[in-house]
Design an enzyme around this catalytic site. Structure first.
Site, short mmCIF file in Angstrom:
data_model
loop_
_atom_site.label_atom_id
_atom_site.label_comp_id
_atom_site.label_asym_id
_atom_site.label_seq_id
_atom_site.Cartn_x
_atom_site.Cartn_y
_atom_site.Cartn_z
N LYS A 292 0.81 -1.23 0.00
CA LYS A 292 0.00 0.00 0.00
C LYS A 292 0.84 1.27 0.00
O LYS A 292 0.46 2.30 -0.56
CB LYS A 292 -0.94 0.00 1.20
CG LYS A 292 -2.01 -1.09 1.11
CD LYS A 292 -3.39 -0.53 1.27
CE LYS A 292 -4.46 -1.53 0.87
NZ LYS A 292 -4.32 -2.85 1.51
N GLU A 314 -9.69 6.74 3.41
CA GLU A 314 -10.58 5.77 4.05
C GLU A 314 -9.74 4.54 4.38
O GLU A 314 -8.70 4.32 3.76
CB GLU A 314 -11.71 5.38 3.09
CG GLU A 314 -11.36 4.27 2.07
CD GLU A 314 -10.29 4.63 1.05
OE1 GLU A 314 -10.10 5.84 0.79
OE2 GLU A 314 -9.61 3.72 0.54
N SER A 578 1.51 -9.81 -1.13
CA SER A 578 1.19 -8.38 -0.97
C SER A 578 1.52 -7.80 0.40
O SER A 578 1.78 -6.61 0.51
CB SER A 578 -0.30 -8.16 -1.26
OG SER A 578 -1.10 -9.01 -0.46
C1 LIG Z 1 -5.22 -3.89 1.24
C2 LIG Z 1 -4.53 -5.14 0.98
C3 LIG Z 1 -4.89 -6.00 -0.06
C4 LIG Z 1 -6.07 -5.74 -0.96
O1 LIG Z 1 -6.01 -4.57 -1.69
P1 LIG Z 1 -5.69 -4.57 -3.26
O2 LIG Z 1 -5.97 -3.19 -3.66
O3 LIG Z 1 -6.60 -5.57 -3.90
O4 LIG Z 1 -4.28 -4.94 -3.43
C5 LIG Z 1 -4.15 -7.14 -0.28
N1 LIG Z 1 -3.12 -7.45 0.51
C6 LIG Z 1 -2.74 -6.68 1.55
C7 LIG Z 1 -1.59 -7.10 2.39
C8 LIG Z 1 -3.43 -5.51 1.83
O5 LIG Z 1 -3.05 -4.73 2.86
#
Ligand SMILES: *Cc1c(COP(=O)(O)O)cnc(C)c1O
Length: 600
Positions: A292, A314, A578
């Site tokens: 993020k 948000e 992610s």
């Molecule tokens: C917020 C988040 C997501 C989902 O958001 P995307 O916009 O779909 O990437 C996925 N993995 C993590 C670790 C997150 O914090």
């Protein structure tokens, strides 16, 4: 064939039509017309900024007035609809392209047109009581008598059933059509879906890449009060894309502050298990623990560039809120984060982190008190405080957000390319797998491979308790086309358009929509979508923890679990990890204790 839509006045409509492949936007400056453009300073700015061809329509006005209005709105074309003299056309043509309109009737003498040779275009309209928008058609066979040299637009009462007749007009100087009153709900309010359908019926053969759209999805469906803010952002974003100084500042922060490039880690255990070469793109190793921050750095840097001092955001699970609060601390910005009260209770540590970083956390008490309600509150605040900058956390929201967030996240696949080159001597993997909530980490991982058809793209959504359980967040499986948070995409909704509450064990995937890019990738077949249940994700997360010593975020665990559902043999695969799972420890531990109790 040129298409001109005339009699426009509403900003949101103008924006949509400008993005739709229409060639010319017509504004009427004639007080007697029902479609007269009532303008103020803000509309002036708005129209000046449009990059389309802009036609001002005048009826028997003074030369000076036409000239001044043309300059004020930065019109490209002047259309003269009255008994203006040939000299006036000559004079105006020094500054603008000029369209001279003629009312055609059975006794019309086309030789009159010869006097107006300095016009760029003629417009042949029906003779009516008021100039423009009479809704009546003249007999198009009369056009056979026109023997001049100036191309013409056909106008007057063209409606949705005329597509076939228009295609049959074969006059050599027929240049296009002008549409107006037959595509209206009330005078001045256009029926945009009908216009789109009509253009489609005409099958005008030109690439229709509408700005801000991915296929049928995307756009900016926003209240008029937000128009200026969103438009200002669009312009600023366009500017920084080619601004080397901005890019180098962004890159430097990603490197020195976030810790990029993140490693591309070859997982022996997963590779063995699946008889494939499986790499993990370690976004979990970024500062604040997820992808993020790539986006928040980009957007807040842009906000600074725009002279903003007040950031709003948000957040659902709090990850985006923490990333925003972090960068606001770094860049001396005021920070307000909207969060549903239910989420504030569930994600206390992140609320505390944001407060420690100096952010104000505002409780959203409406609706289900979760992410979508926090988003609604943020949008409401933005309307009332247009000088603030709204940092959206995923590839959702009105144009330009989806494009902008994908752009800032594209560093993920940019790095993947050279890392794969180094490790496999090939830039392209066979398969990329990423979880999708809104879709930003997936967008970043796919970005530089979107046009590489040989790279298979997999979007992994949260099935929750199961696709048919009524407790799911698998939008691409369960959603239908609708509008959510300012863009057209797939949405989980009832037949009446009420949002269905999503469910996922991972807060980051617990969203009832999906970004327009992903909706398009999946609908067009470019990407495949897989749904993974809470239970399978938990298991895959625990497996990675025990086999590789990496605790993945529950979101990322969904992507890992999907590996069991894809044919991987001998393929080179990248899973976008992610984020890290520290925030999910309680959930993991509950599952682990349960499993260990069962064993005893
Ligand atoms: C917020 C988040 C997501 C989902 O958001 P995307 O916009 O779909 O990437 C996925 N993995 C993590 C670790 C997150 O914090």
């Amino acid at each position: 064939m040129l298409i001109k839509v005339c009699g426009l006045s509403e900003e949101s409509e103008i924006a949509e039509i400008a993005n739709s492949g229409v060639d010319m936007l017509g504004f009427i400056f004639h007080k007697a017309s029902l479609r007269n453009l009532n303008y103020d300073e803000s509309k002036g700015i708005f129209i000046r900024d449009l990059t389309s061809k802009k036609v001002g329509v005048f009826v028997n006005e003074e030369f000076d007035y036409v000239l001044q209005t043309g300059f004020y709105f930065q019109l490209t074309h002047i259309q003269l609809h009255g008994n203006e003299s040939p000299e006036m056309v000559v004079a105006l043509s020094c500054y603008f392209k000029v369209i001279k309109a003629f009312s055609i009737h059975s006794k019309f003498d086309f030789e009159v047109c010869d006097l107006y040779q300095s016009a760029d275009l003629f417009l042949f309209d029906t003779k009516g009581d008021l100039p423009g928008g009479n809704g009546a058609q003249f007999d198009w066979e009369l056009l056979d008598s026109y023997q001049g040299n100036t191309p013409f637009l056909l106008s007057g009462g063209i409606g949705k059933d005329d597509a076939e007749a228009i295609k049959k007009v074969n006059h050599p100087l027929f240049a296009g059509i002008d549409i107006n009153s037959k595509f209206e709900i009330t005078p001045g309010r256009k029926n945009i879906p009908e216009i789109m359908e009509f253009i489609n019926d005409l099958n005008v053969s030109k690439p229709k890449t509408r700005k801000g759209y991915y296929g049928e999805f995307g756009g900016a469906y926003i209240p008029e009060l937000l128009y200026n803010s969103v438009h200002e952002l669009e312009i600023a974003f366009e500017e920084i894309k080619t601004n080397e100084e901005f890019r180098s500042k962004f890159k430097q922060l990603l490197r020195d502050y976030v810790g990029r490039p993140t490693p591309l880690y070859y997982s022996n255990k997963l590779s063995e298990k699946h008889s494939a070469n499986i790499f993990l793109k370690r976004e979990d190793l970024n500062h604040t623990g997820a992808h993020k921050i790539n986006n928040t750095i980009g957007q807040i840097l842009l906000a600074k560039e725009m002279g903003k001092t007040n950031i709003i955001a948000e957040t659902g699970a709090g990850q985006h809120g923490v990333a925003t609060a972090t960068v606001c601390a770094l860049m001396d910005m005021e920070c307000t984060v909207f969060m549903g009260t239910v989420d504030m209770e569930r994600q206390k540590p992140n609320v505390q982190r944001m407060k420690m970083l100096g952010a104000k956390v505002v409780a959203a008490e409406s609706g289900s008190k979760t992410l979508k309600d926090a988003t609604n509150e943020a949008i409401r605040y933005w309307i009332n405080n247009p000088s603030s900058f709204y940092v959206i956390g995923s590839v959702v929201g009105p144009h330009p957000y989806p494009e902008m967030v994908a752009y800032f996240q594209s560093v993920i696949s940019e790095e993947m390319r050279f890392q794969l080159q180094e490790k496999t001597q090939k830039m392209n993997p066979d398969i990329i797998v990423a979880c999708v909530g809104g879709g930003s980490n997936a967008a970043g991982a796919f970005y530089h491979y979107l046009d590489e058809e040989s790279v298979a793209l997999y979007c992994v959504e949260a099935a929750g308790l199961g696709l048919d359980s009524g407790k799911s967040a698998a939008t691409s499986h369960l959603g239908t086309t609708g509008i959510i948070h300012g863009s057209k995409s797939l949405v989980m909704q009832t037949d009446n358009g009420q949002i269905i509450e999503p469910h996922s064990i991972s807060a980051g995937l617990d969203y009832p929509g999906i970004g327009p890019l992903h909706a398009h990738l999946i609908k067009s077949g470019r990407a495949k979508s897989i749904a993974v249940t809470d239970a399978d994700a938990l298991k895959a997360g625990l497996d990675l923890t025990r086999t590789e010593g990496i605790i993945p975020a529950l979101e990322s665990a969904h992507a890992l679990a999907a590996l069991d559902k894809i044919e991987l043999k001998n393929k080179t695969v990248v899973v976008n990890l992610s984020g890290r799972g520290d925030k999910d420890l309680e959930t993991y531990l509950a599952k682990l204790n349960l499993a260990e109790n069962e064993i005893e």
